[in-house]
Design a protein around this motif. Sequence first.
Motif, PDB file in Angstrom:
ATOM      1  N   PRO A   1      13.658  25.641   9.189  1.00  0.00           N
ATOM      2  CA  PRO A   1      14.177  25.321   6.977  1.00  0.00           C
ATOM      3  C   PRO A   1      12.345  25.179   6.553  1.00  0.00           C
ATOM      4  CG  PRO A   1      15.100  24.592   7.985  1.00  0.00           C
ATOM      5  CD  PRO A   1      14.036  24.549   9.608  1.00  0.00           C
ATOM      6  N   ALA A   2      11.746  24.819   6.372  1.00  0.00           N
ATOM      7  CA  ALA A   2      10.447  24.878   5.571  1.00  0.00           C
ATOM      8  C   ALA A   2       9.984  26.390   5.835  1.00  0.00           C
ATOM      9  CB  ALA A   2       9.846  24.337   6.177  1.00  0.00           C
ATOM     10  N   LYS A   3       9.985  26.978   6.873  1.00  0.00           N
ATOM     11  CA  LYS A   3       9.047  28.764   6.976  1.00  0.00           C
ATOM     12  C   LYS A   3       9.898  29.597   5.691  1.00  0.00           C
ATOM     13  CE  LYS A   3       6.903  31.789   9.446  1.00  0.00           C
ATOM     14  NZ  LYS A   3       6.809  32.255  10.945  1.00  0.00           N
ATOM     15  N   THR A   4      11.569  28.938   6.346  1.00  0.00           N
ATOM     16  CA  THR A   4      12.252  29.906   5.987  1.00  0.00           C
ATOM     17  C   THR A   4      12.191  30.085   3.912  1.00  0.00           C
ATOM     18  OG1 THR A   4      14.304  27.965   5.406  1.00  0.00           O
ATOM     19  CG2 THR A   4      13.982  30.596   7.045  1.00  0.00           C
ATOM     20  N   ARG A   5      11.422  28.600   3.543  1.00  0.00           N
ATOM     21  CA  ARG A   5      11.683  27.793   2.306  1.00  0.00           C
ATOM     22  C   ARG A   5      10.279  28.538   1.787  1.00  0.00           C
ATOM     23  NH1 ARG A   5      14.552  22.702   2.266  1.00  0.00           N
ATOM     24  NH2 ARG A   5      16.957  23.147   3.432  1.00  0.00           N
TER      25      ARG A   5
ATOM     26  N   SER B   1      10.110  19.398  -2.954  1.00  0.00           N
ATOM     27  CA  SER B   1       9.303  19.431  -2.598  1.00  0.00           C
ATOM     28  C   SER B   1       9.269  20.917  -3.161  1.00  0.00           C
ATOM     29  CB  SER B   1       8.122  19.927  -1.548  1.00  0.00           C
ATOM     30  OG  SER B   1       8.941  20.796  -0.355  1.00  0.00           O
ATOM     31  N   PRO B   2       8.224  21.410  -4.261  1.00  0.00           N
ATOM     32  CA  PRO B   2       8.331  23.867  -4.578  1.00  0.00           C
ATOM     33  C   PRO B   2       8.101  24.050  -3.997  1.00  0.00           C
ATOM     34  CG  PRO B   2       6.287  22.069  -5.622  1.00  0.00           C
ATOM     35  CD  PRO B   2       7.173  21.104  -4.362  1.00  0.00           C
ATOM     36  N   GLU B   3       8.609  25.259  -4.369  1.00  0.00           N
ATOM     37  CA  GLU B   3       8.536  26.262  -3.651  1.00  0.00           C
ATOM     38  C   GLU B   3       7.031  26.532  -2.814  1.00  0.00           C
ATOM     39  OE1 GLU B   3       9.819  31.448  -3.640  1.00  0.00           O
ATOM     40  OE2 GLU B   3      10.643  30.537  -4.600  1.00  0.00           O
ATOM     41  N   GLY B   4       6.481  26.804  -1.931  1.00  0.00           N
ATOM     42  CA  GLY B   4       5.243  27.239  -2.155  1.00  0.00           C
ATOM     43  C   GLY B   4       4.186  26.212  -2.097  1.00  0.00           C
ATOM     44  N   GLY B   5       5.439  24.405  -1.645  1.00  0.00           N
ATOM     45  CA  GLY B   5       4.741  23.113  -1.806  1.00  0.00           C
ATOM     46  C   GLY B   5       4.434  23.042  -0.434  1.00  0.00           C
ATOM     47  N   THR B   6       3.784  22.004   0.383  1.00  0.00           N
ATOM     48  CA  THR B   6       3.708  21.142   1.618  1.00  0.00           C
ATOM     49  C   THR B   6       3.970  20.359   1.879  1.00  0.00           C
ATOM     50  OG1 THR B   6       1.230  22.303   0.785  1.00  0.00           O
ATOM     51  CG2 THR B   6       1.591  20.271   2.503  1.00  0.00           C
TER      52      THR B   6
END
Length: 411
Positions: free
Chosen positions: A281-285, A321-326
């Motif tokens: 999910p983190a990678k797809t976002r 967390s925003p798009e491109g966040g960590t």
Amino acid sequence: MIKKLRIKLIAVSMVSLFTVLLVIAGTINLMNYIGIIKDADSILSVLAENDGVFPKSEVPPGGMNPLIHDFRSPEVPYESRYFSVLLDGSGSVISVDTGKIAAIDTSEAIEYAQTMLEKSKDKGFFENYRYTKQVTEDGIRIIFLDCYRGLSTFRSFLLTSIGVSFFGMLAVFILMILLSEKIVKPISDSYEKQKQFITDAGHEIKTPLTIIDADAEILEMDYGDNEWLKDIQTQVKRLTALTENLTLLSRLEEQSPLQEMMIEFPVSDVVSETAQSFQGPAKTRGKTFSMDIEPMLSFRGGEKSIRQLVSILLDNALKYSPEGGTVSISLKKQNKSLCLKVYNTAQNVDTHNLDRLFDRFYRGDKSRSSETGGYGIGLSVAKAIVTSHKGKITASSKDGKSLTIAVTLPI
């Protein structure tokens, strides 16, 4: 919760009582002490004005010496026990007067006077004597007044007030233990009814939600993919998750330890497995996801609950967390505790309300509630899980652009 409420009630009552007794007893004893000093200084003032003795003058019938009219009783000159020593500038003795006291001889009087001469204070107490220094043409006269009776009465009253206050507090403490249960009983009954309602409502709601979800699947098979059916299924899942979380939260708040079996399990593996399911999910976002799990750590607790705790924290981090966040998770052993930390970057963190993040239905960013699909109850469940394991959970933000949830679990 009710047990904690009783403890808080007893603690607040005892602190309030202690404060009141401290103020009352302290004020009375302080006034007594000041009175002793004031009376002693008034006598010493008369003695200093008359070279270490009480003045002699004609006393009218039924009256008192006009030179000592400030005293409460004309018997003061006869009741007072005092002595004086006259010293020169180098500390040598010029004269000693111990005629009005039997407890002190000449050598002791000289020793007392020479000791007080070295002190910078002109007035004060030395043992049970109040003293004053007077600079005269002949030298330095130091006058001592015996305050034993007054000080003894003061000490007796002080000890009595402390003893009475202690036993009074002990009696109130016992009464509060006995009566606090009755005091919080209405709250306890209301809370139990609330818990029962949540549990019953949760079970009742599950049935129609299951039927709605099943009907939506049947309609999907008949009519194919449909925007409205997808929306129905999404909202059913949200309501189902909310109902389960409310029921779980109600169960966790009063159960310590958990009804779940407490076993020794490899917590490093459990956290790693749970965290890995969030990599996709983190990678797809478009978000960076990292893990730092110390291997070979074990923990005694509810394995299912710890999995749920990790899922809640990571799900919350991904949502906010925003798009491109960590997003990152770490697990370390520190002394005799496990330290689990979940970090995520954020657009804006209200650093003044971090403690409220664990309140039910609270969301730091209300404008994004529909976007994230949350109800603001996940962190409440996380706190209940941590509390049931006798741990601690905190939220912190160093720059207002990131959030760290730290969980400490005792091993």
